[in-house]
Design a protein around this motif. Structure first.
Motif, PDB file in Angstrom:
ATOM      1  N   ARG A 199       0.811  -1.209   0.000  1.00  0.00           N
ATOM      2  CA  ARG A 199       0.000   0.000   0.000  1.00  0.00           C
ATOM      3  C   ARG A 199       0.849   1.265   0.000  1.00  0.00           C
ATOM      4  O   ARG A 199       0.517   2.242  -0.696  1.00  0.00           O
ATOM      5  N   MET A 200       1.924   1.286   0.788  1.00  0.00           N
ATOM      6  CA  MET A 200       2.680   2.514   0.986  1.00  0.00           C
ATOM      7  C   MET A 200       3.784   2.716  -0.047  1.00  0.00           C
ATOM      8  O   MET A 200       4.270   3.843  -0.221  1.00  0.00           O
ATOM      9  N   GLU A 201       4.201   1.633  -0.728  1.00  0.00           N
ATOM     10  CA  GLU A 201       5.314   1.773  -1.666  1.00  0.00           C
ATOM     11  C   GLU A 201       5.020   1.172  -3.042  1.00  0.00           C
ATOM     12  O   GLU A 201       5.028   1.865  -4.039  1.00  0.00           O
ATOM     13  N   LEU A 202       4.753  -0.091  -3.109  1.00  0.00           N
ATOM     14  CA  LEU A 202       4.687  -0.768  -4.406  1.00  0.00           C
ATOM     15  C   LEU A 202       3.448  -0.408  -5.210  1.00  0.00           C
ATOM     16  O   LEU A 202       3.469  -0.492  -6.450  1.00  0.00           O
ATOM     17  N   ASP A 203       2.352   0.002  -4.543  1.00  0.00           N
ATOM     18  CA  ASP A 203       1.128   0.353  -5.271  1.00  0.00           C
ATOM     19  C   ASP A 203       1.086   1.815  -5.692  1.00  0.00           C
ATOM     20  O   ASP A 203       0.109   2.254  -6.319  1.00  0.00           O
ATOM     21  N   ARG A 204       2.115   2.608  -5.350  1.00  0.00           N
ATOM     22  CA  ARG A 204       2.119   4.018  -5.750  1.00  0.00           C
ATOM     23  C   ARG A 204       2.310   4.128  -7.265  1.00  0.00           C
ATOM     24  O   ARG A 204       3.165   3.459  -7.838  1.00  0.00           O
ATOM     25  N   ALA A 205       1.567   5.037  -7.862  1.00  0.00           N
ATOM     26  CA  ALA A 205       1.650   5.207  -9.324  1.00  0.00           C
ATOM     27  C   ALA A 205       2.829   6.075  -9.731  1.00  0.00           C
ATOM     28  O   ALA A 205       3.300   5.998 -10.870  1.00  0.00           O
ATOM     29  N   ASP A 206       3.322   6.909  -8.816  1.00  0.00           N
ATOM     30  CA  ASP A 206       4.349   7.895  -9.170  1.00  0.00           C
ATOM     31  C   ASP A 206       5.749   7.448  -8.741  1.00  0.00           C
ATOM     32  O   ASP A 206       6.608   8.283  -8.472  1.00  0.00           O
ATOM     33  N   ARG A 207       5.989   6.201  -8.659  1.00  0.00           N
ATOM     34  CA  ARG A 207       7.280   5.746  -8.144  1.00  0.00           C
ATOM     35  C   ARG A 207       8.163   5.193  -9.259  1.00  0.00           C
ATOM     36  O   ARG A 207       7.703   4.867 -10.355  1.00  0.00           O
ATOM     37  N   GLY A 208       9.445   5.107  -8.928  1.00  0.00           N
ATOM     38  CA  GLY A 208      10.377   4.375  -9.781  1.00  0.00           C
ATOM     39  C   GLY A 208      10.569   2.976  -9.203  1.00  0.00           C
ATOM     40  O   GLY A 208       9.803   2.531  -8.346  1.00  0.00           O
ATOM     41  N   PRO A 209      11.600   2.269  -9.664  1.00  0.00           N
ATOM     42  CA  PRO A 209      11.856   0.941  -9.092  1.00  0.00           C
ATOM     43  C   PRO A 209      12.201   1.052  -7.601  1.00  0.00           C
ATOM     44  O   PRO A 209      12.852   2.004  -7.165  1.00  0.00           O
ATOM     45  N   VAL A 210      11.745   0.091  -6.831  1.00  0.00           N
ATOM     46  CA  VAL A 210      11.905   0.122  -5.376  1.00  0.00           C
ATOM     47  C   VAL A 210      12.788  -1.038  -4.924  1.00  0.00           C
ATOM     48  O   VAL A 210      12.640  -2.169  -5.400  1.00  0.00           O
ATOM     49  N   MET A 211      13.709  -0.721  -4.029  1.00  0.00           N
ATOM     50  CA  MET A 211      14.423  -1.761  -3.289  1.00  0.00           C
ATOM     51  C   MET A 211      14.001  -1.609  -1.836  1.00  0.00           C
ATOM     52  O   MET A 211      14.163  -0.537  -1.246  1.00  0.00           O
ATOM     53  N   ALA A 212      13.444  -2.665  -1.259  1.00  0.00           N
ATOM     54  CA  ALA A 212      12.938  -2.583   0.108  1.00  0.00           C
ATOM     55  C   ALA A 212      13.508  -3.719   0.950  1.00  0.00           C
ATOM     56  O   ALA A 212      13.507  -4.884   0.525  1.00  0.00           O
ATOM     57  N   GLU A 213      14.009  -3.376   2.129  1.00  0.00           N
ATOM     58  CA  GLU A 213      14.313  -4.397   3.143  1.00  0.00           C
ATOM     59  C   GLU A 213      13.106  -4.486   4.056  1.00  0.00           C
ATOM     60  O   GLU A 213      12.663  -3.488   4.628  1.00  0.00           O
ATOM     61  N   VAL A 214      12.550  -5.674   4.208  1.00  0.00           N
ATOM     62  CA  VAL A 214      11.361  -5.895   5.023  1.00  0.00           C
ATOM     63  C   VAL A 214      11.712  -6.876   6.136  1.00  0.00           C
ATOM     64  O   VAL A 214      12.151  -8.005   5.860  1.00  0.00           O
ATOM     65  N   ASP A 215      11.528  -6.460   7.364  1.00  0.00           N
ATOM     66  CA  ASP A 215      11.811  -7.335   8.498  1.00  0.00           C
ATOM     67  C   ASP A 215      10.534  -8.053   8.904  1.00  0.00           C
ATOM     68  O   ASP A 215       9.540  -7.418   9.288  1.00  0.00           O
ATOM     69  N   LEU A 216      10.547  -9.370   8.814  1.00  0.00           N
ATOM     70  CA  LEU A 216       9.393 -10.195   9.180  1.00  0.00           C
ATOM     71  C   LEU A 216       9.667 -10.779  10.567  1.00  0.00           C
ATOM     72  O   LEU A 216      10.539 -11.642  10.730  1.00  0.00           O
ATOM     73  N   VAL A 217       8.912 -10.310  11.562  1.00  0.00           N
ATOM     74  CA  VAL A 217       9.274 -10.565  12.960  1.00  0.00           C
ATOM     75  C   VAL A 217       8.295 -11.460  13.703  1.00  0.00           C
ATOM     76  O   VAL A 217       8.442 -11.661  14.903  1.00  0.00           O
ATOM     77  N   SER A 218       7.293 -12.009  13.011  1.00  0.00           N
ATOM     78  CA  SER A 218       6.381 -12.906  13.731  1.00  0.00           C
ATOM     79  C   SER A 218       7.091 -14.152  14.244  1.00  0.00           C
ATOM     80  O   SER A 218       6.598 -14.818  15.160  1.00  0.00           O
ATOM     81  N   SER A 219       8.247 -14.497  13.673  1.00  0.00           N
ATOM     82  CA  SER A 219       9.006 -15.664  14.132  1.00  0.00           C
ATOM     83  C   SER A 219      10.067 -15.288  15.155  1.00  0.00           C
ATOM     84  O   SER A 219      11.000 -16.058  15.411  1.00  0.00           O
ATOM     85  N   HIS A 220       9.901 -14.122  15.785  1.00  0.00           N
ATOM     86  CA  HIS A 220      10.801 -13.702  16.862  1.00  0.00           C
ATOM     87  C   HIS A 220      10.385 -14.371  18.162  1.00  0.00           C
ATOM     88  O   HIS A 220       9.201 -14.574  18.428  1.00  0.00           O
TER      89      HIS A 220
END
Length: 787
Positions: free
Chosen positions: A627-648
C-alpha cells in the motif's frame, strides 16, 4: 568390629607374622587383584591409579603406626583393605563415566563387609584386641561406605554422599570444635545403623530394584544415620572431657546459628567458585568439585596478619561475587547466543533484553525484571563478600585444624587433577572455574581491543565503493527488489525432524503458490555472524559485506562510510525503503545504509494487538509495503528491506492468516486467541517456533502470489538460527537464502551459484559466509567493480 578394651601386652603373646612381612605380602596381593581387574573387568588407567593410591596410603599408615604385628584380626582387616582397593578402582572408573561390571564391584564389597564380622570374631577368640586394630578396622569400614556412596550417588543424586561422608564430616567438625573428639560409649544401635548403611548401599549398587525403591532404601538408611550421629553429638555436648573446661556448646553463650552460618558461608563460596558458565554443565556434579581458588585463597589468608585478613577476605569475596554475576550472564548468553558474555562489547544487549521482557510480558514485568536483577546482583556480591569474611574469621580461630583440612583438600585436588577424576561425566573434580573465567575475560577484552583496530582498517577497504551507478545492478534494471529478512529462520527449521515436520509442509504449500503464479526459486545457505539474537548484527553483515558479530564492530561500521548493498541500489537509481516493525525509536543508522525512507512501528498505522515481541503480524507488514510503496503510481523501481518478525522469540502468541482484503488497520486480529508465553516446556517452545516460521512463510508466499507486480524479485533470508533451547547444541549458524523471480534471466544468474531449485535448499547446497553475500550479489547482477 574389633574392640578396644584389651591391652597390647596380651596381644603380644600371640605368635603372628611381623608387620615387615605382612605389608609387602598385602601389597603384592593388592597389585595382583588390580591386575586381575584390569584384565577381566576392563579397568582403565584412572581406576587402576585410584585403587593403587588407596592401597599405598593404607599400607603407609600401618607402617607409620610403630606396631610390630597386626595380629590375626588385623590380618583379616588387611585383606579387607586389599578388597577395598579393588572397589576403589571400579568406583573411580564408574565416576569417570565408563562402564564397569557391577557384579564384580558388588562381590568385592559384599566380601569386604562380611569380613568385617570375621575380624571382630577373630579378635575376640584370640584375645588380640588392640587400639591399632580397632582404628584400622574403623577406617576401612568408613572408606568402603564412602566408595559405595560415591558409586550410588552417580545414579541417585549427590545427597547419597552424606551416607558415606557423614563420618568424615563429624571428624572434620572435631578439628574445629574439640569437644566433638570426646569418648563415646558403645551403643548397639550405632552398630545396627552402621550395618544398615552397608546393606542399603550394596543393594542399591546392584541396580536390581526400581529407582524409587532404591531412593527409599538409601533415604531410610541416611535418616537412621542422621539420628545416630545426632545422639552422639548430644551425648558429647552433655559430657565434656574432664581434662577440658566446659565446651561452649553447654555454656550460655553458645549459639547454634553461628556454626550454621559458617557452614552456609562455606556453601555459598563453594557454589560461587564452581558454578559453571555453560548451561549444559549445570548438573549436580558441577557443585561437588573442589575449587583450588578457595583452597589456596583461604590458606593464604590464614598466613596473613590478623589486621589484614578480614579486609582482604571481604575484598576477595566481593570479587568472587562479581565473578558469579558475570557467570550468570554467561549462562544466559550461552543459552541464547551460544557464546559467553563480554562485559565490554555486550553491555548494550542488556537494555535490549530488558526491552524484550517489556514488549513480551508487559511494563510491570519489565520493571520487576530490572529491580529483581539489581537486587539479586547486590545481594549476591555483598553476600559472597560477607561469606568470605566469615569463613576467614572462623578458620583463623582454629588455624591449625583449618590448615590441616586445606592441606588434605589440596592433596585431593592434586590427585583429581593428575588422575582426571570426575564428579560426573565430563565434570572434573579438580576445579579452577573462577580463575579460568577471569583469564578468559581478560583475553576476550584484549582480543576485542585489537579487533576494533583491525575491523576499522577492513571497513575502509572496499572494491565496490567507487563503482558508478550505471555500472551497478544492471541485470536488475526495472525490477522491484524486496529483501525479506525472516527472524530466527535457520537451517534447523529445515533439517531438524522435530521442526521440519511443521515447516516443510508450509514451504511445499508456498512452492505450489509460487509455481501457480509463474515464480521460480533458487535456494542455498548463508552462515550468519550471530546465533540466537542480535538481528541487527546479521543485517549489518548481510548488507555491508563485513562480518559484524559484536556491538563494537556495529558501531564502528555504522560510523564509517562503508558502501552497503542498499546504498548500491540507491546509487543505481532505485528508491530504497526499510520496513521495520520492530523499531520503536529513532533509527539514525538508516542514513548509513542508504535508505531514503524508513518505516518504524509508529508509521505503519496498525491498530490491532501485539503478538509477544512482534508488534504486528507479518501479513500486516507485507500489506503495508504494497500500500505505501509498491502500489504508488508515481514511483520508480523500489528496493525494500522488510523485516518479518512474527518468528521472533518467544514464539507465542502467534497470529493466524486472514483475508488480505480484510486487514485494514489490523483490528481484525483482535479476535484471535492470545495464549501466554509463561509455563511452556522445551517441546512446546520448539513447536511454537516451528509454527511461527510456517506462518511467516505462508504470509510471504501468499503475498508474492497475489502481487500484481510482474517485475518483482524477492530475496528471502534468515537472520540467524533460533536459541539453543530450540536447536540444541552443535546446530551451527547457517540460515536459508532463496531468490524468487518470474524472470528466467534472473534465475539463471542465481543458478550459476549452484543453488537448489525451490524454496527448500538441499542439505549439501552451497553455503557462504553471510558477509560474502553483498559481493556475490553485486557481482552477479552488476559489471566488474571499479578499480
Amino acid at each position: 568390629m574389633a574392640g578396644r578394651d584389651a591391652t597390647p601386652a596380651r596381644a603380644q603373646r600371640v605368635l603372628h607374622p611381623p608387620l615387615a612381612l605382612q605389608l609387602p605380602t598385602a601389597g603384592a596381593v593388592g597389585l595382583g587383584l588390580l591386575a586381575v581387574l584390569r584384565t577381566t573387568a576392563g579397568l582403565g588407567g584412572v581406576g587402576l591409579l585410584g585403587g593403587l593410591l588407596v592401597l599405598v596410603l593404607g599400607l603407609a599408615m600401618l607402617a607409620r603406626s610403630g606396631a610390630r604385628s597386626l595380629g590375626p584380626a588385623g590380618t583379616v582387616t588387611l585383606l579387607r583393605l586389599v578388597l577395598v582397593a579393588g572397589v576403589t578402582a571400579l568406583a573411580v572408573q564408574h565416576l569417570a563415566g565408563r562402564l564397569i561390571p557391577t557384579a564384580v564391584l558388588v562381590g568385592l564389597a559384599v566380601t569386604a563387609l562380611a569380613l568385617d564380622a570375621v575380624d571382630g570374631w577373630v579378635a575376640r577368640r584370640t584375645d588380640t584386641c588392640t587400639d591399632l586394630g580397632a582404628r584400622f578396622d574403623m577406617e576401612t569400614d568408613a572408606f568402603l561406605l564412602l566408595l559405595l556412596a560415591v558409586h550410588v550417588a552417580a545414579d541417585l543424586g549427590p545427597w547419597v554422599l552424606l551416607v558415606g561422608g557423614m563420618r568424615y564430616l563429624f571428624v572434620a567438625a572435631g578439628w574445629v570444635w574439640p569437644w566433638l573428639r570426646g569418648e563415646l560409649p558403645t551403643r548397639y544401635s550405632a552398630k545396627v545403623v552402621a550395618a544398615l548403611q552397608g546393606v542399603a548401599l550394596v543393594v542399591a549398587s546392584t541396580r536390581l530394584l526400581p529407582g524409587w525403591a532404591e531412593t527409599v532404601l538409601v533415604g531410610g538408611a541416611l535418616a537412621a544415620l542422621v539420628w545416630s550421629f545426632g545422639v552422639s553429638v548430644e551425648y558429647l555436648a552433655r559430657h565434656p572431657r574432664p581434662t577440658e573446661r566446659a565446651s561452649p556448646v553447654v555454656g550460655k553463650d553458645f549459639s547454634w546459628w553461628r556454626g550454621l552460618a559458617t557452614g552456609l558461608a562455606v556453601l555459598v563460596l563453594t557454589v560461587a567458585l564452581v558454578a559453571p558458565r555453560d548451561p549444559s554443565a549445570l548438573v549436580w556434579g558441577s557443585y561437588l568439585r573442589l575449587p583450588i581458588e578457595g583452597i589456596a585463597g583461604l590458606a593464604l589468608l590464614l598466613l596473613l596478619p590478623d589486621r589484614w585478613r578480614r579486609p582482604l577476605a571481604l575484598v576477595a569475596g566481593v570479587a568472587i561475587g562479581l565473578g558469579a554475576v558475570l557467570t550468570a550472564f554467561d549462562v544466559g548468553f550461552v543459552s541464547v547466543l551460544a557464546r559467553p558474555f563480554d562485559p565490554i562489547l555486550d553491555s548494550p544487549l542488556i537494555s535490549d533484553g530488558v526491552g524484550f521482557v517489556g514488549s513480551t510480558y508487559g511494563p510491570a514485568a519489565e520493571v520487576a525484571a530490572v529491580v529483581g536483577a539489581v537486587v539479586l546482583a547486590v545481594v549476591l556480591v555483598g553476600g559472597v563478600g560477607l561469606a568470605a569474611r566469615r569463613v576467614a574469621g572462623a578458620a583463623a580461630l582454629h588455624r591449625r585444624g583449618s590448615l590441616r583440612v586445606l592441606a588434605a583438600l589440596g592433596g585431593v585436588w592434586l590427585v583429581g587433577a593428575v588422575a582426571g577424576l570426575t564428579a560426573a561425566p565430563g565434570v572434573p573434580v579438580a576445579a579452577a572455574t573462577t580463575a579460568a573465567a577471569a583469564v578468559d575475560r581478560v583475553d576476550r577484552t584484549r582480543t576485542a581491543l585489537a579487533d576494533a583496530q583491525r575491523f576499522r582498517a577492513e571497513a575502509g577497504t572496499d572494491a565496490w565503493a567507487a563503482t558508478p551507478g550505471p555500472d551497478l545492478l544492471g541485470a536488475l534494471r526495472g525490477k522491484d527488489v524486496v529483501v525479506a529478512v525472516v527472524e530466527s529462520y535457520g537451517r534447523s527449521a529445515l533439517t531438524d525432524p522435530g521442526l521440519a515436520g511443521t515447516v516443510d509442509p508450509a514451504l511445499d504449500a508456498g512452492q505450489a503458490r509460487l509455481d501457480g503464479a509463474g515464480y521460480g526459486a533458487r535456494s542455498g545457505f548463508l552462515t550468519s555472524s550471530v546465533v540466537g539474537s542480535g538481528s541487527w548484527l546479521a543485517h549489518a553483515t548481510l548488507l555491508s559485506g563485513l562480518r559484524v558479530d559484536n556491538q563494537q564492530r556495529y558501531l564502528t561500521l555504522t560510523s564509517s562510510d562503508r558502501f552497503t548493498l542498499s546504498a548500491a541500489f540507491a546509487r543505481a537509481g532505485w528508491e530504497t525503503v526499510a520496513m521495520q516493525p520492530g523499531t520503536t525509536r529513532a533509527w539514525p543508522e538508516g542514513r548509513f545504509y542508504g535508505y531514503q525512507r524508513a518505516y518504524s512501528v509508529h508509521d505503519l498505522g496498525y491498530r490491532g494487538p501485539s503478538f509477544g515481541w512482534a508488534s504486528m503480524p507479518d501479513q500486516v507488514v507485507l500489506d503495508r509495503l504494497s500500500r505505501m510503496e509498491l502500489d504508488r503510481a508515481d514511483r520508480g523501481p523500489v528496493m525494500a528491506e522488510v523485516d518479518l518478525v512474527s518468528s521472533h522469540a518467544p514464539w507465542t502468541p502467534l497470529p493466524r492468516m486472514v483475508d488480505w482484503d480484510a486487514i485494514g488497520d489490523g483490528s481484525v486480529f483482535r479476535g484471535q486467541s492470545v495464549p501466554g508465553a509463561v509455563g511452556r516446556n522445551d517441546a512446546q517452545v520448539r513447536a511454537d517456533y516451528a509454527h511461527s516460521v510456517a506462518y511467516t512463510m505462508d504470509a510471504l508466499t501468499s503475498w508474492v502470489q497475489r502481487s500484481a507486480d510482474p517485475n518483482l524479485v524477492v530475496v528471502v533470508v534468515g537472520d540467524h538460527q533460533p536459541a539453543l533451547t530450540v536447536t540444541g547444541r552443535g546446530a551451527g549458524r547457517d540460515v536459508p537464502l532463496s531468490v524468487l523471480s518470474r524472470d528466467p534471466a534472473v534465475l539463471e544468474r542465481v543458478g550459476a551459484w549452484g543453488f537448489t531449485p525451490g524454496l527448500r535448499p538441499a542439505t549439501d547446497a552451497p553455503t557462504w559466509p553471510m558477509e560474502a553475500f553483498r559481493d556475490r550479489f553485486l557481482g552477479a547482477f552488476s559489471g566488474p567493480p571499479a578499480q
